[in-house]
Design a protein around this motif. Structure first.
Motif, mmCIF file in Angstrom:
data_model
loop_
_atom_site.group_PDB
_atom_site.id
_atom_site.type_symbol
_atom_site.label_atom_id
_atom_site.label_comp_id
_atom_site.label_asym_id
_atom_site.label_seq_id
_atom_site.Cartn_x
_atom_site.Cartn_y
_atom_site.Cartn_z
ATOM 1 N N ASP A 100 0.798 -1.231 0.000
ATOM 2 C CA ASP A 100 0.000 0.000 0.000
ATOM 3 C C ASP A 100 0.831 1.282 0.000
ATOM 4 O OD1 ASP A 100 -2.400 -1.478 0.017
ATOM 5 O OD2 ASP A 100 -2.337 -1.657 2.198
ATOM 6 N N ALA A 101 2.072 1.219 -0.427
ATOM 7 C CA ALA A 101 2.935 2.408 -0.501
ATOM 8 C C ALA A 101 2.596 3.225 -1.748
ATOM 9 C CB ALA A 101 4.406 2.007 -0.522
ATOM 10 N N ASP A 102 2.906 4.503 -1.710
ATOM 11 C CA ASP A 102 2.685 5.403 -2.837
ATOM 12 C C ASP A 102 4.032 5.689 -3.506
ATOM 13 O OD1 ASP A 102 2.060 7.340 -4.676
ATOM 14 O OD2 ASP A 102 1.194 8.740 -3.225
ATOM 15 N N LEU A 103 4.245 5.088 -4.669
ATOM 16 C CA LEU A 103 5.451 5.331 -5.463
ATOM 17 C C LEU A 103 5.119 6.147 -6.706
ATOM 18 C CD1 LEU A 103 7.121 1.800 -5.283
ATOM 19 C CD2 LEU A 103 7.989 3.889 -4.258
ATOM 20 N N SER A 104 3.983 6.811 -6.706
ATOM 21 C CA SER A 104 3.584 7.574 -7.885
ATOM 22 C C SER A 104 4.595 8.679 -8.167
ATOM 23 C CB SER A 104 2.184 8.177 -7.689
ATOM 24 O OG SER A 104 2.156 9.067 -6.591
ATOM 25 N N ASP A 105 4.954 8.794 -9.435
ATOM 26 C CA ASP A 105 5.899 9.796 -9.939
ATOM 27 C C ASP A 105 7.299 9.686 -9.327
ATOM 28 O OD1 ASP A 105 5.992 11.737 -11.974
ATOM 29 O OD2 ASP A 105 6.080 13.347 -10.503
ATOM 30 N N ALA A 106 7.600 8.573 -8.670
ATOM 31 C CA ALA A 106 8.930 8.364 -8.083
ATOM 32 C C ALA A 106 9.932 7.966 -9.173
ATOM 33 C CB ALA A 106 8.878 7.277 -7.012
ATOM 34 N N VAL A 107 11.184 8.293 -8.944
ATOM 35 C CA VAL A 107 12.262 7.906 -9.848
ATOM 36 C C VAL A 107 13.023 6.770 -9.166
ATOM 37 C CG1 VAL A 107 14.354 8.642 -11.048
ATOM 38 C CG2 VAL A 107 12.437 10.240 -10.787
ATOM 39 N N LEU A 108 12.941 5.573 -9.766
ATOM 40 C CA LEU A 108 13.584 4.379 -9.218
ATOM 41 C C LEU A 108 14.626 3.842 -10.194
ATOM 42 C CD1 LEU A 108 10.141 3.703 -8.295
ATOM 43 C CD2 LEU A 108 11.747 2.845 -6.606
ATOM 44 N N VAL A 109 15.304 4.742 -10.880
ATOM 45 C CA VAL A 109 16.306 4.361 -11.877
ATOM 46 C C VAL A 109 17.439 3.605 -11.173
ATOM 47 C CG1 VAL A 109 18.007 5.241 -13.524
ATOM 48 C CG2 VAL A 109 15.725 6.279 -13.400
ATOM 49 N N GLN A 110 17.729 2.417 -11.668
ATOM 50 C CA GLN A 110 18.781 1.542 -11.150
ATOM 51 C C GLN A 110 18.590 1.185 -9.672
ATOM 52 O OE1 GLN A 110 22.520 3.408 -12.200
ATOM 53 N NE2 GLN A 110 22.413 2.618 -14.274
ATOM 54 N N ALA A 111 17.364 1.260 -9.186
ATOM 55 C CA ALA A 111 17.075 0.847 -7.811
ATOM 56 C C ALA A 111 17.009 -0.682 -7.747
ATOM 57 C CB ALA A 111 15.758 1.447 -7.343
ATOM 58 N N ILE A 112 17.252 -1.224 -6.582
ATOM 59 C CA ILE A 112 17.190 -2.668 -6.373
ATOM 60 C C ILE A 112 15.970 -2.966 -5.509
ATOM 61 C CG2 ILE A 112 18.360 -4.675 -5.396
ATOM 62 C CD1 ILE A 112 21.027 -3.180 -5.955
ATOM 63 N N LEU A 113 15.029 -3.728 -6.075
ATOM 64 C CA LEU A 113 13.799 -4.067 -5.367
ATOM 65 C C LEU A 113 13.608 -5.581 -5.252
ATOM 66 C CD1 LEU A 113 12.698 -1.311 -7.357
ATOM 67 C CD2 LEU A 113 11.215 -1.534 -5.392
ATOM 68 N N LEU A 114 14.653 -6.347 -5.401
ATOM 69 C CA LEU A 114 14.556 -7.795 -5.392
ATOM 70 C C LEU A 114 13.926 -8.299 -4.097
ATOM 71 C CD1 LEU A 114 18.051 -8.598 -6.913
ATOM 72 C CD2 LEU A 114 15.839 -8.722 -8.064
ATOM 73 N N ARG A 115 12.991 -9.252 -4.261
ATOM 74 C CA ARG A 115 12.309 -9.925 -3.148
ATOM 75 C C ARG A 115 11.520 -8.974 -2.250
ATOM 76 N NH1 ARG A 115 16.391 -13.660 -0.278
ATOM 77 N NH2 ARG A 115 14.514 -14.235 0.832
ATOM 78 N N SER A 116 11.163 -7.808 -2.759
ATOM 79 C CA SER A 116 10.323 -6.884 -1.997
ATOM 80 C C SER A 116 8.853 -7.232 -2.206
ATOM 81 C CB SER A 116 10.565 -5.436 -2.434
ATOM 82 O OG SER A 116 11.839 -5.016 -2.022
ATOM 83 N N ILE A 117 8.033 -6.927 -1.217
ATOM 84 C CA ILE A 117 6.594 -7.148 -1.305
ATOM 85 C C ILE A 117 5.969 -5.841 -1.774
ATOM 86 C CG2 ILE A 117 4.502 -7.691 -0.001
ATOM 87 C CD1 ILE A 117 6.351 -9.372 1.860
ATOM 88 N N ILE A 118 5.288 -5.893 -2.922
ATOM 89 C CA ILE A 118 4.788 -4.675 -3.573
ATOM 90 C C ILE A 118 3.280 -4.727 -3.796
ATOM 91 C CG2 ILE A 118 6.957 -3.997 -4.651
ATOM 92 C CD1 ILE A 118 6.019 -5.518 -7.152
ATOM 93 N N ASN A 119 2.535 -5.299 -2.890
ATOM 94 C CA ASN A 119 1.084 -5.421 -3.034
ATOM 95 C C ASN A 119 0.391 -4.083 -2.805
ATOM 96 O OD1 ASN A 119 1.370 -8.214 -3.434
ATOM 97 N ND2 ASN A 119 1.346 -8.575 -1.228
ATOM 98 N N GLY A 120 -0.519 -3.725 -3.708
ATOM 99 C CA GLY A 120 -1.318 -2.514 -3.550
ATOM 100 C C GLY A 120 -0.545 -1.214 -3.713
#
Length: 163
Positions: A100-120
């Motif tokens: 339920d996090a808000d990543l709208s308009d975020a810049v995640l260039v070359q970010a590492i999100l492996l094995r993260s929970i991204i529901n909602g």
């Protein structure tokens, strides 16, 4: 002659070493919030480059418009966190809980999100260019990907490689 050379060398060494503390002040040490309980804290608009939030409780924390380039959020709980328009370039969000996090308009260039929970998660206009994600994460995010990032001009679906 040797005494004069030795004196000149010691003088140069003293001058060189006395300049080091002044140089160190130009680069403050990175902030560390490892294992911190920061539920609901407001970091919006702050510069937090290379800050460390590993294993932190960041539920409902506000990082809107923050400069988080190179920040580390490994294994943090970020349920409901506001990361709207945050710059997370080169950030580590591996094994983070982003439900339920808000990543709208975020810049995640070359970010590492492996094995993260991204529901909602709201990713409208987010830029994931060259980010490291699991295949299942990409498929999940592509189901809802839309918009264009206001800073980079990159289409969210394109940055995820959606078909």
């Amino acid at each position: 002659m040797i005494f004069r050379q030795l004196t000149a060398f010691l003088f140069a060494l003293i001058l060189c070493c006395s300049a080091l503390p002044a140089q160190a002040l130009k680069y403050p040490p990175p902030l560390s919030f490892t294992n911190a309980a920061l539920t609901g804290k407001d970091f919006s608009g702050q510069t937090l480059r290379v800050a460390e939030f590993s294993s932190a409780n960041l539920e409902w924390t506000n990082f809107a418009n923050a400069d988080l380039r190179g920040a580390v959020f490994s294994t943090s709980i970020m349920t409901g966190a506001n990361l709207h328009a945050a710059d997370l370039t080169n950030a580590m969000l591996d094994q983070a809980i982003l439900t339920d996090a808000d990543l709208s308009d975020a810049v995640l260039v070359q970010a590492i999100l492996l094995r993260s929970i991204i529901n909602g998660v709201n990713i409208t206009g987010a830029d994931f260019t060259d980010a490291l994600l699991d295949g299942a994460q990409i498929r999940q995010l592509c189901q809802q990907a839309s918009g264009v990032n206001s800073k980079t001009g990159v289409v969210t679906r394109d940055s995820l490689g959606c078909r």
